[in-house]
Structures are given as structure tokens and as C-alpha cells.
Design a protein around this motif. Structure first.
Motif, PDB file in Angstrom:
ATOM      1  N   ILE A 196       0.845  -1.190   0.000  1.00  0.00           N
ATOM      2  CA  ILE A 196       0.000   0.000   0.000  1.00  0.00           C
ATOM      3  C   ILE A 196       0.880   1.239   0.000  1.00  0.00           C
ATOM      4  O   ILE A 196       1.868   1.329   0.732  1.00  0.00           O
ATOM      5  N   GLY A 197       0.512   2.206  -0.814  1.00  0.00           N
ATOM      6  CA  GLY A 197       1.207   3.484  -0.847  1.00  0.00           C
ATOM      7  C   GLY A 197       0.370   4.555  -0.189  1.00  0.00           C
ATOM      8  O   GLY A 197      -0.841   4.400  -0.017  1.00  0.00           O
ATOM      9  N   LEU A 198       1.016   5.621   0.205  1.00  0.00           N
ATOM     10  CA  LEU A 198       0.322   6.740   0.831  1.00  0.00           C
ATOM     11  C   LEU A 198       0.570   8.003   0.030  1.00  0.00           C
ATOM     12  O   LEU A 198       1.661   8.232  -0.481  1.00  0.00           O
ATOM     13  N   ALA A 199      -0.445   8.839  -0.071  1.00  0.00           N
ATOM     14  CA  ALA A 199      -0.354  10.090  -0.802  1.00  0.00           C
ATOM     15  C   ALA A 199      -1.236  11.129  -0.126  1.00  0.00           C
ATOM     16  O   ALA A 199      -2.187  10.794   0.573  1.00  0.00           O
ATOM     17  N   GLY A 200      -0.903  12.368  -0.343  1.00  0.00           N
ATOM     18  CA  GLY A 200      -1.735  13.461   0.138  1.00  0.00           C
ATOM     19  C   GLY A 200      -1.228  14.106   1.407  1.00  0.00           C
ATOM     20  O   GLY A 200      -1.045  13.448   2.419  1.00  0.00           O
ATOM     21  N   LYS A 201      -0.950  15.374   1.314  1.00  0.00           N
ATOM     22  CA  LYS A 201      -0.524  16.191   2.459  1.00  0.00           C
ATOM     23  C   LYS A 201       0.751  15.696   3.118  1.00  0.00           C
ATOM     24  O   LYS A 201       0.991  15.921   4.292  1.00  0.00           O
ATOM     25  N   ILE A 202       1.596  14.981   2.379  1.00  0.00           N
ATOM     26  CA  ILE A 202       2.885  14.532   2.906  1.00  0.00           C
ATOM     27  C   ILE A 202       3.879  15.669   2.676  1.00  0.00           C
ATOM     28  O   ILE A 202       4.011  16.176   1.571  1.00  0.00           O
ATOM     29  N   SER A 203       4.551  16.061   3.746  1.00  0.00           N
ATOM     30  CA  SER A 203       5.445  17.210   3.690  1.00  0.00           C
ATOM     31  C   SER A 203       6.734  16.898   4.448  1.00  0.00           C
ATOM     32  O   SER A 203       6.811  15.892   5.156  1.00  0.00           O
ATOM     33  N   PRO A 204       7.724  17.776   4.323  1.00  0.00           N
ATOM     34  CA  PRO A 204       8.960  17.565   5.101  1.00  0.00           C
ATOM     35  C   PRO A 204       8.687  17.487   6.604  1.00  0.00           C
ATOM     36  O   PRO A 204       9.390  16.807   7.333  1.00  0.00           O
ATOM     37  N   GLU A 205       7.654  18.171   7.053  1.00  0.00           N
ATOM     38  CA  GLU A 205       7.330  18.180   8.477  1.00  0.00           C
ATOM     39  C   GLU A 205       6.739  16.866   8.975  1.00  0.00           C
ATOM     40  O   GLU A 205       6.857  16.542  10.150  1.00  0.00           O
ATOM     41  N   ASN A 206       6.088  16.094   8.121  1.00  0.00           N
ATOM     42  CA  ASN A 206       5.440  14.867   8.601  1.00  0.00           C
ATOM     43  C   ASN A 206       5.941  13.587   7.934  1.00  0.00           C
ATOM     44  O   ASN A 206       5.463  12.505   8.251  1.00  0.00           O
ATOM     45  N   VAL A 207       6.918  13.689   7.041  1.00  0.00           N
ATOM     46  CA  VAL A 207       7.353  12.508   6.297  1.00  0.00           C
ATOM     47  C   VAL A 207       7.963  11.440   7.215  1.00  0.00           C
ATOM     48  O   VAL A 207       7.791  10.247   6.972  1.00  0.00           O
ATOM     49  N   SER A 208       8.638  11.830   8.289  1.00  0.00           N
ATOM     50  CA  SER A 208       9.210  10.812   9.184  1.00  0.00           C
ATOM     51  C   SER A 208       8.112   9.993   9.854  1.00  0.00           C
ATOM     52  O   SER A 208       8.261   8.786  10.045  1.00  0.00           O
ATOM     53  N   ASN A 209       6.992  10.631  10.190  1.00  0.00           N
ATOM     54  CA  ASN A 209       5.857   9.880  10.740  1.00  0.00           C
ATOM     55  C   ASN A 209       5.291   8.915   9.710  1.00  0.00           C
ATOM     56  O   ASN A 209       4.956   7.778  10.030  1.00  0.00           O
ATOM     57  N   ILE A 210       5.185   9.368   8.473  1.00  0.00           N
ATOM     58  CA  ILE A 210       4.670   8.519   7.389  1.00  0.00           C
ATOM     59  C   ILE A 210       5.600   7.325   7.184  1.00  0.00           C
ATOM     60  O   ILE A 210       5.157   6.186   7.073  1.00  0.00           O
ATOM     61  N   LEU A 211       6.909   7.575   7.139  1.00  0.00           N
ATOM     62  CA  LEU A 211       7.868   6.491   6.922  1.00  0.00           C
ATOM     63  C   LEU A 211       7.857   5.474   8.059  1.00  0.00           C
ATOM     64  O   LEU A 211       8.128   4.293   7.836  1.00  0.00           O
ATOM     65  N   SER A 212       7.529   5.908   9.259  1.00  0.00           N
ATOM     66  CA  SER A 212       7.479   4.976  10.389  1.00  0.00           C
ATOM     67  C   SER A 212       6.376   3.934  10.218  1.00  0.00           C
ATOM     68  O   SER A 212       6.402   2.884  10.851  1.00  0.00           O
ATOM     69  N   LEU A 213       5.416   4.205   9.333  1.00  0.00           N
ATOM     70  CA  LEU A 213       4.344   3.248   9.048  1.00  0.00           C
ATOM     71  C   LEU A 213       4.781   2.191   8.038  1.00  0.00           C
ATOM     72  O   LEU A 213       4.073   1.226   7.799  1.00  0.00           O
ATOM     73  N   ASN A 214       5.955   2.403   7.416  1.00  0.00           N
ATOM     74  CA  ASN A 214       6.533   1.465   6.459  1.00  0.00           C
ATOM     75  C   ASN A 214       5.624   1.171   5.259  1.00  0.00           C
ATOM     76  O   ASN A 214       5.393   0.009   4.911  1.00  0.00           O
ATOM     77  N   PRO A 215       5.127   2.226   4.590  1.00  0.00           N
ATOM     78  CA  PRO A 215       4.312   1.980   3.394  1.00  0.00           C
ATOM     79  C   PRO A 215       5.178   1.467   2.249  1.00  0.00           C
ATOM     80  O   PRO A 215       6.406   1.660   2.256  1.00  0.00           O
TER      81      PRO A 215
END
Length: 51
Positions: free
Chosen positions: A12-31
Motif C-alpha cells: 500500500i502506498g500513501l499520498a496526500g498532504k505529505i510534507s517535510p514536516e510529517n514525512v518521518s511519521n509517514i515512513l514509520s508506518l513502512n508503506p
């Protein structure tokens, strides 16, 4: 985000409202992948020329 940590994002991939400020949180989900297209735009429809 804590509620999402138990979700299997394999394939599964993730998209939308991903920014430098929140990308580390997104990556922690291991998409499987993330789509950064809109966060790289300097204005709607125009990609930033900064590297």
C-alpha cells in the motif's frame, strides 16, 4: 498516528498532504511507497526548481 501503527501497509502506498514536516511519521508506518508530488510543487501544477 498511534492507532495506525498496527496496520499492515504491505503493498500500500500513501499520498496526500505529505510534507517535510510529517514525512518521518509517514515512513514509520513502512508503506510500500509514498507520493510526494504535490508537496514538491512551488504552486499548483508547477514543480519547485529547488533541489
Amino acid at each position: 498516528m498511534d492507532d495506525l501503527r498496527n496496520i499492515d501497509l504491505t503493498g500500500i502506498g500513501l499520498a496526500g498532504k505529505i510534507s517535510p514536516e510529517n514525512v518521518s511519521n509517514i515512513l514509520s508506518l513502512n508503506p510500500e511507497f509514498i507520493d510526494l508530488s504535490s508537496s514538491l510543487e512551488s504552486e499548483i501544477g508547477k514543480k519547485s526548481e529547488k533541489g
